[in-house]
Structures are given as structure tokens and as C-alpha cells.
Design an enzyme around this catalytic site. Structure first.
Site, short mmCIF file in Angstrom:
data_model
loop_
_atom_site.label_atom_id
_atom_site.label_comp_id
_atom_site.label_asym_id
_atom_site.label_seq_id
_atom_site.Cartn_x
_atom_site.Cartn_y
_atom_site.Cartn_z
N ASP A 51 55.12 -9.67 3.97
CA ASP A 51 54.39 -10.74 4.65
C ASP A 51 53.37 -11.42 3.76
O ASP A 51 52.64 -12.30 4.19
CB ASP A 51 53.72 -10.22 5.92
CG ASP A 51 52.66 -9.15 5.64
OD1 ASP A 51 52.47 -8.80 4.45
OD2 ASP A 51 52.04 -8.66 6.60
N GLY A 52 53.30 -11.00 2.48
CA GLY A 52 52.40 -11.63 1.53
C GLY A 52 51.10 -10.89 1.30
O GLY A 52 50.37 -11.22 0.36
N GLU A 53 50.77 -9.93 2.14
CA GLU A 53 49.52 -9.19 1.94
C GLU A 53 49.59 -8.35 0.66
O GLU A 53 50.64 -7.83 0.31
CB GLU A 53 49.24 -8.28 3.14
CG GLU A 53 48.90 -9.04 4.40
CD GLU A 53 48.55 -8.14 5.57
OE1 GLU A 53 48.11 -8.66 6.60
OE2 GLU A 53 48.72 -6.90 5.44
N HIS B 179 27.85 -18.60 -14.83
CA HIS B 179 27.56 -20.03 -15.05
C HIS B 179 26.16 -20.39 -14.56
O HIS B 179 25.45 -21.16 -15.22
CB HIS B 179 28.60 -20.89 -14.34
CG HIS B 179 28.44 -22.35 -14.58
ND1 HIS B 179 28.72 -22.95 -15.79
CD2 HIS B 179 27.99 -23.36 -13.76
CE1 HIS B 179 28.48 -24.25 -15.73
NE2 HIS B 179 28.03 -24.52 -14.50
N LYS C 199 24.69 -35.44 -20.58
CA LYS C 199 25.82 -35.60 -19.68
C LYS C 199 25.31 -35.93 -18.28
O LYS C 199 24.43 -35.25 -17.76
CB LYS C 199 26.66 -34.31 -19.63
CG LYS C 199 27.87 -34.38 -18.73
CD LYS C 199 28.70 -33.10 -18.83
CE LYS C 199 27.99 -31.90 -18.29
NZ LYS C 199 28.87 -30.70 -18.26
N ARG D 138 26.74 -36.55 -14.41
CA ARG D 138 27.91 -36.45 -13.52
C ARG D 138 27.61 -37.09 -12.18
O ARG D 138 26.59 -36.81 -11.56
CB ARG D 138 28.31 -34.98 -13.33
CG ARG D 138 29.56 -34.80 -12.46
CD ARG D 138 29.81 -33.32 -12.18
NE ARG D 138 30.00 -32.58 -13.40
CZ ARG D 138 31.16 -32.46 -14.04
NH1 ARG D 138 32.23 -33.06 -13.57
NH2 ARG D 138 31.25 -31.74 -15.15
N ASP E 81 30.53 -23.77 -25.05
CA ASP E 81 30.19 -23.81 -23.63
C ASP E 81 30.48 -22.45 -23.02
O ASP E 81 31.19 -21.63 -23.62
CB ASP E 81 30.98 -24.90 -22.91
CG ASP E 81 30.26 -25.43 -21.67
OD1 ASP E 81 29.24 -24.85 -21.29
OD2 ASP E 81 30.74 -26.42 -21.10
#
Length: 285
Positions: free
Chosen positions: A33-35, A125, A186, A188, A213
Site C-alpha cells: 500500500d506504499g507505507e 541553513h 542578492k 529576492r 554556499d
């Protein structure tokens, strides 16, 4: 015992070597079932009560897998669980940017906190996401390792794509042992998604430039930065990042923009993951 998530098998093995701890063989299955069913049967026979789950969360499935592995080692008898999240997905969703939006980093951190005693993050981050956890958190810096694969550079400039990444650029510069640091301005527009980049103050003409980065996701911002460097006469341009997410066609965009080489760590295991964050994590453990 080091217990790896499916996306962190190389890093977990490197961490086991660095700490001289045993590496568990975890299993990653899926029901019809995807679990998902992530398990750590090896821990049940381990002569230790301390499990170190190492699982980068670069997808929603990886988050589910991490929660299952934490529960699996507890079920197998672990009295202490340390969770190492080499790359924390959703860390950029550290606030509600519009009315009705979740603080996704907080939701994920709270979920992880229910199954662990301590968390180790690698170059999150937004460092403030550590405060979302309900258990002690150690954040480590793996950026210095990015200097190791760099070639001999001519009058190098280590350039951050924005002011917030200058510390990482300085770390790589210091580890390399020579060069200058600077950053791009920068701006955004969150409504349109467009980014305007202006040239750094430092001259780049006839210099080798390393754009540094913490994460390269789609590669769009870094590609624009590389285009500016090419127009300003930079010689070789290398890109270095701690977390090489490299979604969709990011690699192609970077190469087409003029990046001569891309290097990253194994917090996210990609073809450019030529250095390991294991040393920095081992020190924290």
C-alpha cells in the site's frame, strides 16, 4: 552503534570508521500500500545501549524513515539515542512567510525530538532552527573539508553568493590557506521568485574564483552569480557547497553557466560528494 538512513549510507560508514564504532545494517522496505518500514534488526544483538541514527532528510520519505529508525532502536533496547541529521530538509521554512503557512522546520524538529535524546545538525541553513528542538542540539561546521579537493588556485577569491554565507566562504578560505573573501549582493522577490545579483566589490579579473554556499538546490542563484563572474573576466570558476541538493537540472545549469568544477560533502550523497562531513560529526559525538 551507527544506524544509517537509506540516504546516508556512505556518510554513516565514514562516521563508523572515524569513531571506531560498529555500523548496523538497517533495512528499508515498503508495503504494497506504499507505507514504509525502516528497521534496525542488527541493533537488537548489539552490545551497546546507545544508538546513533544518521539520516539526512532530503525528502518527505526520509523524514518518515528517520522517525521509524528512532523508534526501531528504542524498541530494540536502546537507552540512549543520538540523531545526526546531516542535511535538515525544511530548514529554510523557519518562519511563516504568509498568513496561514506553517513553520515547517519547527514541526519537523518537534517530531524528531520525541524519539531522541540529542540531535546533531550539520551547517543548518538557518542556525536558529536548532531552537525548535525539545532536546539538546549541537550544530557542526563541515565547510572546512571543502578546501581539500581544490586544485592549486591563482590569486583565489572565495566568494559567497550573499552576505549570510560569508562565514562559510571564510572557513573554506582559511582551510585552503590563501586568498580573499567577498560576497554578492542578492535581492529576492518572494512574490515573483526573481533574484537580482550585483557584482561584488572585489576585482575578479584573471583570478580563480570559488563560489561557496551552504546549499545548492536548483542552482539558479549560483548560475546567475557565475554568469556575472564570467562577464567580469574571472579565470577558473569552481563551486563548493556543504549540501549538494542539486535538484532537477541544477548540475547542467551550473556547467552551462561556466562552472569548471563542483565539489560538495556527503551530507547529501551526490556525484560531487568528494569529501565527508564525518570528521566534524565525529568531533561532536
Amino acid at each position: 552503534m551507527i544506524v544509517p538512513g537509506s540516504s546516508s549510507q556512505q556518510l554513516a560508514a565514514a562516521l563508523a570508521d572515524a569513531t571506531d564504532h560498529e555500523l548496523a545494517t538497517a533495512t528499508y522496505d515498503r508495503f504494497p500500500d506504499g507505507e514504509r518500514l525502516a528497521a534496525a534488526p542488527a541493533f537488537a544483538d548489539a552490545e551497546t545501549d546507545h544508538a546513533v541514527v544518521v539520516a539526512t532528510t532530503d525528502s518527505d520519505e526520509a523524514w518518515v524513515e528517520l522517525l521509524q529508525l528512532q523508534d526501531a532502536v528504542r524498541e530494540a533496547g536502546a537507552e540512549r539515542v543520538t540523531t545526526v541529521i546531516p542535511y535538515m530538509g525544511y530548514a529554510r521554512q523557519d518562519r511563516s512567510f504568509k498568513p496561514g503557512q506553517p513553520v515547517s522546520a519547527r514541526a519537523m524538529a518537534r517530531a524528531v525530538s520525541t524519539g531522541t535524546d540529542k540531535v546533531v545538525l550539520v551547517n543548518p541553513h538557518e542556525p536558529a532552527v536548532a531552537d525548535f528542538y525539545d532536546v539538546p542540539v549541537t550544530s557542526v561546521d563541515a565547510a572546512a573539508a571543502l578546501a581539500d579537493p581544490l586544485p592549486d588556485l591563482t590569486n583565489p577569491l572565495f566568494l559567497a553568493p550573499d552576505e549570510g554565507a560569508v562565514d562559510i566562504a571564510e572557513t573554506v578560505r582559511n582551510a585552503y590557506g590563501a586568498g580573499d573573501t567577498d560576497y554578492f549582493e542578492k535581492h529576492r522577490d518572494r512574490d515573483t521568485g526573481t533574484v537580482e545579483i550585483t557584482t561584488a566589490d572585489a576585482s575578479v579579473a584573471d583570478r580563480d574564483v570559488v563560489v561557496v554556499d551552504d546549499i545548492v538546490a536548483t542552482g539558479s542563484t549560483m548560475s546567475e552569480a557565475v554568469g556575472v563572474l564570467r562577464a567580469d573576466g574571472a579565470d577558473r570558476i569552481l563551486a563548493a557547497c556543504v549540501h549538494p541538493m542539486l535538484a532537477a537540472n541544477a548540475v547542467t545549469k551550473l556547467r552551462a553557466a561556466g562552472v569548471d568544477r563542483l565539489v560538495g560533502t556527503d551530507t547529501i550523497e551526490r556525484g560531487c560528494s568528494v569529501v565527508s562531513a564525518a570528521g566534524a560529526i565525529a568531533d561532536a559525538l
